[in-house]
Motif scaffolding. Structure first.
Motif, PDB file in Angstrom:
ATOM      1  N   ARG A  15      -0.386   6.687  -3.812  1.00 51.27           N
ATOM      2  CA  ARG A  15      -0.669   7.099  -2.442  1.00 51.27           C
ATOM      3  C   ARG A  15      -0.072   8.476  -2.205  1.00 51.27           C
ATOM      4  NH1 ARG A  15      -3.627   4.004  -3.436  1.00 51.27           N
ATOM      5  NH2 ARG A  15      -3.942   1.877  -2.714  1.00 51.27           N
ATOM      6  N   PRO A  39      -1.272   5.731   2.427  1.00 51.45           N
ATOM      7  CA  PRO A  39       0.149   5.346   2.270  1.00 51.45           C
ATOM      8  C   PRO A  39       0.684   4.590   3.483  1.00 51.45           C
ATOM      9  CG  PRO A  39      -0.015   7.677   2.828  1.00 51.45           C
ATOM     10  CD  PRO A  39      -1.426   7.157   2.737  1.00 51.45           C
ATOM     11  N   SER A  98      -7.911   9.299  -3.837  1.00 54.72           N
ATOM     12  CA  SER A  98      -6.986   8.202  -4.191  1.00 54.72           C
ATOM     13  C   SER A  98      -7.745   7.058  -4.845  1.00 54.72           C
ATOM     14  CB  SER A  98      -6.309   7.648  -2.939  1.00 54.72           C
ATOM     15  OG  SER A  98      -5.697   8.638  -2.207  1.00 54.72           O
ATOM     16  N   GLN A 122       0.812  -1.213   0.000  1.00 60.02           N
ATOM     17  CA  GLN A 122       0.000   0.000   0.000  1.00 60.02           C
ATOM     18  C   GLN A 122       0.850   1.269   0.000  1.00 60.02           C
ATOM     19  OE1 GLN A 122      -3.459   0.443  -0.356  1.00 60.02           O
ATOM     20  NE2 GLN A 122      -3.332  -1.682  -1.015  1.00 60.02           N
ATOM     21  N   CYS A 170      -7.851   3.792   0.593  1.00 59.25           N
ATOM     22  CA  CYS A 170      -6.461   3.828   0.135  1.00 59.25           C
ATOM     23  C   CYS A 170      -5.670   4.874   0.921  1.00 59.25           C
ATOM     24  CB  CYS A 170      -6.420   4.128  -1.360  1.00 59.25           C
ATOM     25  SG  CYS A 170      -7.167   2.786  -2.317  1.00 59.25           S
TER      26      CYS A 170
END
Lengths: 223, 206
Positions: free
Chosen positions: B168, B117, B163, B91, B115
């Motif tokens: 990300r 980071p 996103s 991710q 989503c």
């Protein structure tokens, strides 16, 4: 429209309630649900796009379930749909018979490398970009999947038909609309496209506000 | 191809109704069949509870504030720049950093799921995954910021990043005034998780 998960712009959801920094899992079973979902995924029987689509297909349960309930429900559905488990095993009729996929089990000592390896989706294959930064584009309308009726797509309904401007191209990425349905990776260029808030909403908060959406080339036409 | 199951029961409805028991029941089946190692689950939870979290992102922001060369590299190719610090993985395979300025405030949402980071910020907070945030952030970001106690100057534009792909986004908040003499570690302590999503300002108490 697509499905229940596609909620950008929806009215009526009430305030956002911030939660404290530092809390990772509110309940122990939340972390367990996340870990179980990642470990089941490591068996290699589905990809990320298929698992997102499984959550989107929860239907009324999608609204009823909390976040990690969605995860665990979709994981259970995928295990049965892909023939990893028999439905009867979910009711407690499990056997201890060795499973043919047991050799693919994620070992504790492999967790760190599996998580840090990730799963990049950029690809060299696929068409060249046809839009340049600064170019005006129109989003396809309607927003639902062109490949599969009711299928997975990453085109949010609120953007359908909107006119925006390409900010940047991210390169070629796997197309989720295909990848979620066993139709291959079908990579194509993804663009960050900026839309004035006034293009998307009847009552924008500020004349200079924008929403940027990552969109695949097949979602767009030249404006 | 999996069916839609509209009209008939999903397999998951066979599991116990209590969520904690449902997770336990599925874990038990998978462990009995040799498909899941409980110690691997412990290791995944430990990773996100203790090893990967917003301190990674705060380190990146503090470096961007204190090193113009790093900042330029981060804005040009964030994936390569944060990977060189060891911040890469699930991710977070494709990272883009966006910088707040007096003219533009950036804010990140995923309207379709959650989503986020992970290698830089860890597991997303509950509010980020809530229906209210996902529904409202794109349409009325300033009212959402007010829910966080943040008011922007009237001439600052808001740019909300939805996103929708595997990219990300990391928000680089503005460096607070009066922090000239601070070390990188002291600067990192001013960078909250929420400031790197864009629902807080750096230096403000979280």
């Amino acid at each position: 429209m697509t499905r229940v998960h596609d909620m950008g712009g929806r009215f009526g959801d009430g305030p956002v309630i911030p939660d404290p920094e530092g809390e990772v899992f509110h309940d122990d079973w939340h972390g367990r649900a996340l870990a179980l979902t990642l470990a089941a995924g490591a068996l290699g029987q589905w990809n990320l796009d298929i698992s997102r689509h499984a959550r989107e297909r929860l239907g009324p349960d999608y609204n009823r379930f909390s976040y990690y309930e969605k995860w665990i429900a979709a994981t259970a559905d995928l295990l049965v749909e892909n023939g990893v488990l028999d439905a009867s095993e979910l009711t407690g009729d499990a056997t201890d018979a060795p499973h043919p996929l047991a050799a693919r089990k994620l070992a504790a000592e492999a967790v760190s490398s599996a998580l840090s390896r990730g799963g990049p989706v950029d690809r060299d294959a696929g068409p060249a970009p046809i839009f340049q930064p600064g170019q005006a584009v129109l989003v396809r309308r309607p927003a639902d999947s062109q490949l599969v009726e009711g299928g997975h797509t990453r085109l949010p309904a609120y953007a359908a038909g909107a006119r925006g401007k390409v900010l940047r191209c991210h390169g070629n990425h796997i197309l989720p609309d295909a990848h979620a349905h066993g139709l291959g990776e079908a990579p194509e260029p993804v663009y960050a496209v900026a839309f004035p808030a006034s293009e998307l909403w009847a009552h924008p908060e500020h004349p200079r506000d924008e929403v940027v959406i990552d969109l695949w080339q097949s979602y767009l036409t030249a404006a | 191809m999996p069916h839609d199951h509209s009209g008939d029961a999903h397999p998951h409805s066979l599991l116990p109704s209590d969520p904690a028991l449902r997770v336990k029941a599925l874990e038990t089946v998978l462990v009995r069949r040799g498909l899941v190692d409980p110690a691997a689950l412990d290791a995944i939870i430990d990773t996100y509870e203790n090893k990967i979290g917003p301190k990674n992102g705060a380190d990146v922001v503090a470096r961007a504030w204190s090193d113009p060369g790093f900042r330029a590299d981060l804005l040009a190719d964030a994936t390569a720049t944060v990977s060189a610090l060891g911040y890469y993985g699930r991710q977070g395979e494709h990272i883009v950093a966006v910088e707040n300025t007096p003219e533009t405030h950036n804010m990140v949402v995923c309207t379709l799921c959650s989503c986020y980071p992970w290698p830089l910020l860890g597991i997303p907070p509950a509010w980020y995954k809530s229906d209210a945030y996902r529904a409202r952030a794109v349409r009325e970001p300033r009212k959402v910021l007010a829910d966080f106690g943040v008011a922007l100057p009237p001439d600052t534009a808001v740019r909300v990043w939805d996103s929708t792909a595997e990219v990300r986004y990391l928000v680089i908040p503005m460096r607070p005034e009066g922090t000239d003499g601070l070390s990188r570690e002291e600067l990192a302590a001013l960078v909250s998780r929420d400031s790197m999503i864009g629902t807080a300002l750096a230096g403000a108490a979280a």
